[in-house]
Enzyme design. Structure first.
Site, short mmCIF file in Angstrom:
data_model
loop_
_atom_site.label_atom_id
_atom_site.label_comp_id
_atom_site.label_asym_id
_atom_site.label_seq_id
_atom_site.Cartn_x
_atom_site.Cartn_y
_atom_site.Cartn_z
N GLU A 74 11.10 -19.52 -19.13
CA GLU A 74 10.88 -18.17 -18.60
C GLU A 74 12.08 -17.27 -18.89
OE1 GLU A 74 8.52 -16.50 -17.76
OE2 GLU A 74 9.37 -14.81 -16.68
N GLY B 149 1.46 -3.11 5.08
CA GLY B 149 2.12 -4.33 5.57
C GLY B 149 1.07 -5.34 6.00
N HIS C 68 17.68 -34.35 -29.87
CA HIS C 68 16.62 -34.81 -30.78
C HIS C 68 16.35 -33.78 -31.86
CE1 HIS C 68 15.86 -38.28 -28.25
NE2 HIS C 68 15.99 -37.47 -27.21
N CYS D 163 0.85 -1.19 0.00
CA CYS D 163 0.00 0.00 0.00
C CYS D 163 0.89 1.24 0.00
CB CYS D 163 -0.87 -0.01 1.25
SG CYS D 163 -1.77 -1.54 1.47
N GLU E 254 11.40 -10.76 -24.77
CA GLU E 254 10.48 -9.64 -24.55
C GLU E 254 11.19 -8.29 -24.55
OE1 GLU E 254 8.50 -11.07 -20.76
OE2 GLU E 254 6.83 -10.10 -21.80
N LYS F 99 11.87 -13.81 -21.07
CA LYS F 99 12.37 -12.51 -20.57
C LYS F 99 13.29 -11.87 -21.60
CE LYS F 99 10.13 -11.64 -18.07
NZ LYS F 99 9.15 -12.65 -17.92
N TRP G 213 -3.67 -1.90 -1.44
CA TRP G 213 -3.56 -3.02 -2.39
C TRP G 213 -3.95 -4.23 -1.56
CZ3 TRP G 213 -1.92 -3.24 -7.56
CH2 TRP G 213 -1.75 -4.52 -8.06
C1 AGP Z 1 5.37 -11.85 -18.97
O1 AGP Z 1 6.65 -11.25 -18.90
C2 AGP Z 1 4.55 -11.31 -20.10
N1 AGP Z 1 4.35 -9.92 -19.91
C3 AGP Z 1 3.31 -12.11 -20.45
O2 AGP Z 1 3.75 -13.35 -20.94
C4 AGP Z 1 2.32 -12.38 -19.29
O3 AGP Z 1 2.89 -13.28 -18.39
C5 AGP Z 1 1.06 -13.03 -19.89
O4 AGP Z 1 0.47 -12.11 -20.77
C6 AGP Z 1 0.05 -13.47 -18.82
O5 AGP Z 1 -0.39 -12.34 -18.11
P1 AGP Z 1 -1.16 -12.55 -16.73
O6 AGP Z 1 -0.21 -13.22 -15.80
O7 AGP Z 1 -1.56 -11.19 -16.30
O8 AGP Z 1 -2.36 -13.44 -17.00
#
Ligand code: AGP
Length: 602
Positions: free
Chosen positions: A478, A100, A501, A2, A485, A482, A75
């Site tokens: 992941e 908190g 493979h 918050c 993106e 990253k 929040w």
């Molecule tokens: C994550 O880095 C991306 N921005 C994207 O893949 C995101 O995780 C995906 O659009 C899902 O979003 P959400 O978790 O809000 O459902």
């Protein structure tokens, strides 16, 4: 997470408080409120939704002249985002705002406040009632406040005002930020960050954990363990955006560094002794289903994939994982005896929301793992576990992923325990590892500096492979996402055992392979996979606690004893690698091209 502001002085208090809350919007909120004490009278206003709703509500309210005021953006962590749950919370003659989690709020209610009619579902409300309880047996407001704080366990930044002492703001700080500012007119300012104080305070003091006290115009008294302390002030920055980023270059960088503290909040109130306690699931029979299906998109899908290993290994429940956009149209066979879990940071992802509705229509019990209370997905699911990451400004998800993983790990232990699938010794081992994660997530500055230096070598080439096994395969996915993106370079995550493979045909010196080589899980297997790549001249960045002589670059991680500790440490490293490469390429790290923070369309 918050946001709180406070003020003592002659200024128009409504304007300062609302302006300060606006500067804290980046911390995220679902409701807000203010309280002003002037000439012995307290005026308070609260509103759900956007801050503009509170601005409208207070447009006829004037608070010129000397007085004190407090303001809060919420929040939600305990209790839905409603006006009743919005702060400030009040008693008979006092008002409190809090950032908190008070872990022992139930115990306080039972011990001191059994007859008090609570107006909210929040943990915060106990603070003001406990203060008023102690006022009746104290010689001063400060004595009552000191007794109150002494009984609080958990994380808190508190501002409390009372008609008993109308020119004083009582404050306390533990585990979450609270900043006190002053200028040469005798005014006093409070904020969760620098941002609300810029343009008003000349210098600030960053309060330390365990500190508390009271402030009047011109005078601040600070204590720790009942001993008076000196306040150390430093000049205040003048750049608001810089302040919102807390001095980091990008929100994404700040959010990577925040992962330790937000995961601590994810854990708050959910560990009792050696047991996982999930009050939000009180109404759900976790022994009543015979399988779990997880459905999500993007980074949230990767969290689900990693969690599937935990549900089968720890909860002994069969678990499958679906990409929501595929699931919706594959005419899936749905079994009401399967728990359907959706994972979403935003709670608004269209494909995930529609998949959730499909599951519900088929009679499946549904659970949302989400970061935004009152979002469409939260309002649709039967139950929700909030991840408590606070608002994530970077479009590329980092702290949301970290808190999703922690929440899912907690859930796998909770389900395993209630299904008698985990013995005491194993549970103890898991809990010990889990409680260590906030420390694991503290960024190692030396590693960050090394990643900054080596990132210059990875700005070209015909692509990246991130490879891993077991839970490190979803982490490889992941890490690749990253990088894609925010650097716009091609990268793909792959199961290390699958490289031979086909993909190994790509191996040459222009192919960069990021190999996740944990010591605690299948090390010999991943090592031989990496040796195959090295033999074909692939350029290797190895991330491992064990030095690997064949690597071109090597990031040494700590010698952990649990795979999840290695998972979280390597997660931070892959996040920082993507960040540093993107910065070198001159990209907009926080707002990458073509992307949106929430994909609310198919
Ligand atoms: C994550 O880095 C991306 N921005 C994207 O893949 C995101 O995780 C995906 O659009 C899902 O979003 P959400 O978790 O809000 O459902």
């Amino acid at each position: 997470m918050c946001g709180i502001v406070g003020y003592i002085g002659e200024k128009e208090k409504r304007d300062f408080l609302l302006g300060g809350l606006k500067e804290l919007e980046y911390r995220g909120y679902d409701s807000a409120g203010i309280a002003v004490l002037k000439e012995g009278e307290i005026s308070s206003f609260k509103a759900t939704g956007k801050l503009s709703n509170l601005v409208s509500k207070t447009e006829d309210f004037s608070s010129e002249g000397f007085g004190i005021g407090i303001g809060h953006t919420r929040w939600a962590t305990h209790g839905k985002p409603t006006e009743a749950n919005a702060h400030p919370h009040w008693g008979q003659f006092s008002y409190v705002i809090h950032n908190g989690i008070i872990e022992n709020y139930k115990e306080i209610k039972e011990q001191f406040l059994p007859h008090i009619p609570f107006l909210s579902q929040t943990d915060t409300e106990v603070i003001v009632h406990l203060f008023e309880y102690f006022v009746n047996e104290s010689t001063s407001g400060f004595e009552a406040f000191e007794k109150t704080v002494a009984h609080l366990h958990g994380a808190y930044a508190i501002l409390l005002i009372t008609q008993k002492e109308p020119d004083v703001i009582f404050f306390a700080k533990n585990a979450v930020p609270l900043i006190l500012g002053r200028n040469n007119t005798g005014e006093i300012f409070f904020g969760s960050s620098d941002a609300p104080l810029i343009g008003f305070a000349k210098e600030v003091s960053y309060l330390e954990d365990g500190q508390y006290g009271f402030a009047k115009a011109n005078v601040v008294s600070l204590f720790e363990n009942k001993i008076a302390q000196n306040l150390h002030y430093k000049p205040l920055t003048h750049d608001k955006l810089f302040a919102q980023k807390d001095g980091y270059r990008y929100f994404m960088e700040k959010e990577i560094y925040e992962q330790s503290s937000v995961v601590t909040e994810t854990l708050m109130g959910r560990i009792k002794g050696n047991e996982v306690v999930l009050d939000e699931l009180a109404g759900m029979d976790v022994t009543g289903f015979n399988a779990i299906k997880i459905c999500a998109c993007g980074t949230s899908y990767h969290a689900g994939l990693a969690a599937s290993y935990l549900f089968e290994r720890l909860s002994k429940v069969r678990c499958s994982v679906e990409i929501a956009s595929e699931f919706r149209y594959k005419e899936p066979l749905l079994d009401p005896k399967t728990l359907f879990i959706v994972i979403s940071q935003s709670g608004e992802t269209a494909d995930t929301l529609e998949a959730l509705k499909m599951a519900q229509k088929s009679g499946m019990p549904t659970l949302a793992i989400c970061n935004v209370d009152n979002s469409s997905i939260v309002r649709t699911a039967d139950a929700t576990l909030l991840t408590r990451a606070g608002i994530e400004k970077g479009v590329a998800s980092t702290k949301a992923f970290a808190t999703q993983m922690m929440t899912l790990w907690l859930l796998s232990l909770y389900v395993g325990h209630h299904r008698n699938a985990i013995g005491t010794e194993k549970m103890n081992e898991e809990m010990k590892a889990l409680l260590h994660i906030p420390l694991v997530l503290k960024v190692d500055e030396a590693i960050h500096e090394k990643l900054h230096r080596l990132s210059k070598r990875y700005l070209h080439g015909h692509g990246f492979f991130f490879i891993g096994r077991d839970i490190f395969f979803p982490l490889a996915l992941e890490g690749a996402l990253k990088l894609k993106e925010i650097s716009y370079l091609h990268a793909e995550g792959y199961p290390a055992g699958e490289m031979k493979h086909g993909p190994i045909a790509l191996a040459d010196s222009e192919l960069f392979t990021i190999a996740l080589m944990p010591r605690t899980l299948l090390y010999d297997k991943i090592k031989s996979n990496v040796q195959e790549l090295s033999a074909r001249d692939s350029t290797l960045l190895v991330i491992s606690p064990e030095p690997f002589e064949l690597s071109d670059d090597f990031i040494q991680t700590h010698a952990h004893t649990h795979p999840m500790a290695e998972f979280f440490e390597m997660m931070v490293i892959t996040q920082l690698l993507a960040l540093e490469i993107s910065i070198r390429l001159g990209n907009d790290v926080d707002m990458p091209r073509n992307l949106a923070k929430s994909v609310t369309v198919e």
